[in-house]
Design a protein around this motif. Structure first.
Motif, short mmCIF file in Angstrom:
data_model
loop_
_atom_site.label_atom_id
_atom_site.label_comp_id
_atom_site.label_asym_id
_atom_site.label_seq_id
_atom_site.Cartn_x
_atom_site.Cartn_y
_atom_site.Cartn_z
N LYS A 130 -6.40 101.84 107.71
CA LYS A 130 -6.91 102.14 106.36
C LYS A 130 -8.18 102.99 106.46
N SER A 131 -8.65 103.48 105.32
CA SER A 131 -9.83 104.34 105.36
C SER A 131 -11.12 103.54 105.19
N ARG A 132 -11.00 102.22 105.20
CA ARG A 132 -12.17 101.36 105.04
C ARG A 132 -11.98 100.14 105.92
N VAL A 133 -13.05 99.56 106.42
CA VAL A 133 -12.90 98.35 107.24
C VAL A 133 -12.69 97.13 106.33
N GLY A 134 -12.24 96.04 106.91
CA GLY A 134 -12.20 94.77 106.17
C GLY A 134 -10.82 94.18 105.99
N GLY A 135 -9.77 95.01 106.01
CA GLY A 135 -8.42 94.46 105.81
C GLY A 135 -8.31 93.76 104.48
N ARG A 136 -7.82 92.54 104.48
CA ARG A 136 -7.72 91.76 103.23
C ARG A 136 -9.12 91.41 102.72
N ASN A 137 -10.13 91.59 103.55
CA ASN A 137 -11.51 91.30 103.16
C ASN A 137 -12.26 92.60 102.80
N ALA A 138 -11.51 93.67 102.52
CA ALA A 138 -12.17 94.95 102.22
C ALA A 138 -12.65 94.99 100.78
N ARG A 139 -13.57 95.91 100.51
CA ARG A 139 -14.04 96.12 99.14
C ARG A 139 -13.01 96.96 98.39
N LEU A 140 -12.91 96.68 97.11
CA LEU A 140 -12.00 97.44 96.27
C LEU A 140 -12.82 97.99 95.10
N ASP A 141 -12.83 99.29 94.94
CA ASP A 141 -13.59 99.92 93.85
C ASP A 141 -12.64 100.38 92.76
N LEU A 142 -12.97 100.04 91.53
CA LEU A 142 -12.22 100.57 90.37
C LEU A 142 -13.26 101.16 89.43
N TYR B 78 -16.66 99.41 88.85
CA TYR B 78 -16.55 97.97 89.14
C TYR B 78 -16.21 97.76 90.62
N LYS B 79 -16.83 96.71 91.21
CA LYS B 79 -16.56 96.41 92.62
C LYS B 79 -15.94 95.02 92.74
N PHE B 80 -14.91 94.93 93.56
CA PHE B 80 -14.21 93.65 93.75
C PHE B 80 -14.07 93.38 95.25
#
Ligand SMILES: Cc1cc2nc3c(=O)[nH]c(=O)nc-3n(C[C@H](O)[C@H](O)[C@H](O)COP(=O)(O)OP(=O)(O)OC[C@H]3O[C@@H](n4cnc5c(N)ncnc54)[C@H](O)[C@@H]3O)c2cc1C
Length: 505
Positions: free
Chosen positions: A37-49, A52-54
């Protein structure tokens, strides 16, 4: 420090892989982490919408002390890198007729219990006392590796036998303390953290609720994804290289020895050892050349028990909501709902769900006056006969409607500015989670300890397994332990000194 730099490739920058990477790099290994993926963390990665940050997945940090220890073993102080908030109450449990606030203040907890179930408050003391003893016996067993049969015959494992509640399930154990079904549910729903039913989860996991009450539940400012971000930064500070957007297509073998990885596109990276953090079931199905695996070959994997999945809703709302940080809303018929999920009967209309309104604690996650809401609905994994393409829209509406009704929020639809849905199929296809089973291999007694995929992988030489599908298990603290155990096994193999004491066999 290692005399000659041993080269380690870590496949996957999830919490397990990052823990191993930052510790190994600190001990002088030449570590390369490859992450598709383009970000670290896997299922623990940050999600930006939008603004808003999740958090994609984990929202409860338990046993923070394990995380602190892992950072310390990588040469860092977690308190300097991350801002932790201990939540009190830890969460609100919303039943049809009453709500319970889970607090670490045990006297207050007893009063809460007495208020709804007069006379049952004595169960709280019995629960805390016995589960403390169970936990103290279990922890050393979970922190060691099980790479040899001999490791099974340790003093620790013998001492834990009387605490296993063999033949009993988590719900039965809790019912024993509290007598009332709804109280037993209040202290046994934590089996869902393992993706299991409290009526099926082995009785010794009754200690999960104790762990919360004893050590607390934490939020991290910016979201729990910050932990993965800071682990990655620490790994890089320690000398590791992290390659994002880089997918491993296959593990390279010489006989049964792992010697490197081939990336999508053909590049090969040779190494001394591999640490495999990709989802266990997916990695076994996809990354090992056909015909090599015995114990975990596809037909055998298909017979293993896997956790449930989750239907996720991430909502950016243009309103501040007067809701606690964590609320668990129970189905009116909770047992029926749990059976629908785990007996693979299909989607429950009367469903339980968990809502996280982290903006109640952390204003960094949404613009002023707005809320970033995460809703998790436990659902069957992809062995359940659900037509997600046909069901998703209707199920999403049902969940939002029921949440608004139960929380007394009126109609929130016009206030939803951003929205993202993940179904079990998205977990499988986008996150590469076997069967969409978000909490990995189930934690049945037959799939635990020596019988769970081992941190020194029993099928391949020079290959170490970390992450939720491996020993010790699928929550963040146990995943961090898997990374630490793998780092210690590797260090010991290469004669690199280390101080942490979890290798006693
Ligand atoms: C919805 C949800 C809620 C959860 N809530 C909690 C919670 O509150 N508290 C808690 O303690 N735990 C929770 N968990 C469980 C667990 O903590 C997380 O799932 C955790 O992120 C799992 O970490 P991991 O290291 O096993 O793997 P992952 O996070 O899945 O990381 C694996 C990494 O490997 C990468 N990868 C896969 N294949 C390849 C390849 N071929 N090449 C390169 N890279 C690859 C993936 O992209 C991914 O980044 C939750 C999980 C989910 C899904």
């Amino acid at each position: 420090m290692a005399q000659a730099k041993r080269r380690i490739v870590v496949v996957g920058a999830g919490p397990g892989g990052l823990t191993a990477a930052m510790i190994l790099a600190h001990r002088g290994f030449a570590v390369t982490v490859v992450e598709r993926k383009s970000r670290v963390g896997g299922r623990n990665a940050r999600l930006d919408l939008g603004p808003y940050k999740f958090d994609t997945g984990p929202t409860f940090l338990m046993m923070k002390q394990i995380l602190d220890q892992c950072f310390a073993e990588a040469g860092a102080d977690s308190g300097q890198l991350l801002e932790f908030t201990r939540l009190d109450p830890m969460y609100r449990l919303q039943f049809a007729k009453f709500a319970l606030h889970a607090t670490q203040d045990i006297e207050r907890l007893k009063s809460e219990v007495a208020c709804h179930f007069p006379g049952r408050e004595a169960g709280v003391g019995r629960f805390m006392n016995y589960e403390k003893r169970r936990f103290e016996h279990m922890l050393p067993c979970l922190q060691k590796h099980y790479s040899t049969l001999g490791s099974l015959f340790s003093r620790n494992l013998l001492a834990v036998l009387p605490y296993l509640s063999l033949g009993r399930k988590v719900f039965d154990v809790l019912k024993g303390y509290f007598g009332e079904d709804e109280l037993a549910i209040s202290f046994s729903f934590q089996s869902k953290y393992l993706g299991m039913s409290p009526w099926e989860c082995p009785g010794y996991f009754a200690m999960l609720a104790y762990i919360e009450y004893a050590f607390g539940v934490y939020h991290v400012t910016g979201g729990l994804s910050e932990i993965s971000e800071k682990m990655a930064e620490q790994a890089v500070r320690n000398g590791a290289e992290i390659r994002l957007d880089t997918e491993v297509e296959q593990i390279l073998l010489q006989g049964r020895r792992a010697v490197g990885v081939r990336l999508l596109g053909g590049e090969e990276i040779k190494c001394d050892d591999i640490v495999l953090n990709a989802d266990f079931g997916d990695a076994m199905s996809r990354l090992i050349p056909p015909g090599v695996l015995r114990k975990y070959r596809p037909e055998k994997l298909a017979k293993k028990r896997f956790s449930c999945s989750t239907f996720m809703l991430y909502l950016g709302i243009d309103k501040e909501l007067d809701l606690p940080h964590h609320t668990i809303y129970f189905a009116d018929d909770y047992r029926r709902n749990v059976e629908d999920i785990f007996s693979h009967r299909g989607l429950s209309r009367d469903t339980s769900f968990y809502v996280r309104n982290a903006t109640a604690t952390d204003r960094s996650l949404a613009p002023a006056g707005h809320s970033a809401v995460y809703i998790l609905v436990p659902v069957g994994n992809l062995r359940s006969p659900v037509d997600w393409a046909g069901e998703t829209a209707g199920f999403r509406d049902l969940v939002v409607r029921r949440w608004c009704e139960k929380a007394g929020l009126g109609d929130l639809e016009p206030h939803i500015r951003e929205e993202k849905i993940l179904t079990p199929e998205d977990w499988r296809d986008d996150y590469r989670v076997y069967c969409g089973a978000t909490f990995n291999l189930a934690h049945t007694t037959r799939q635990m300890v020596y019988l769970r995929p081992r941190n020194r992988f029993e099928e391949l030489r020079r290959c170490y397994l970390v992450g939720g599908g491996t020993h010790p298990g699928s929550g963040l603290p146990t995943i961090y332990e898997s990374g630490r155990i793998a780092a210690n096994l590797l260090s010991r193999f290469h004669g690199v000194p280390f101080t942490s004491g979890n290798l006693n066999c």
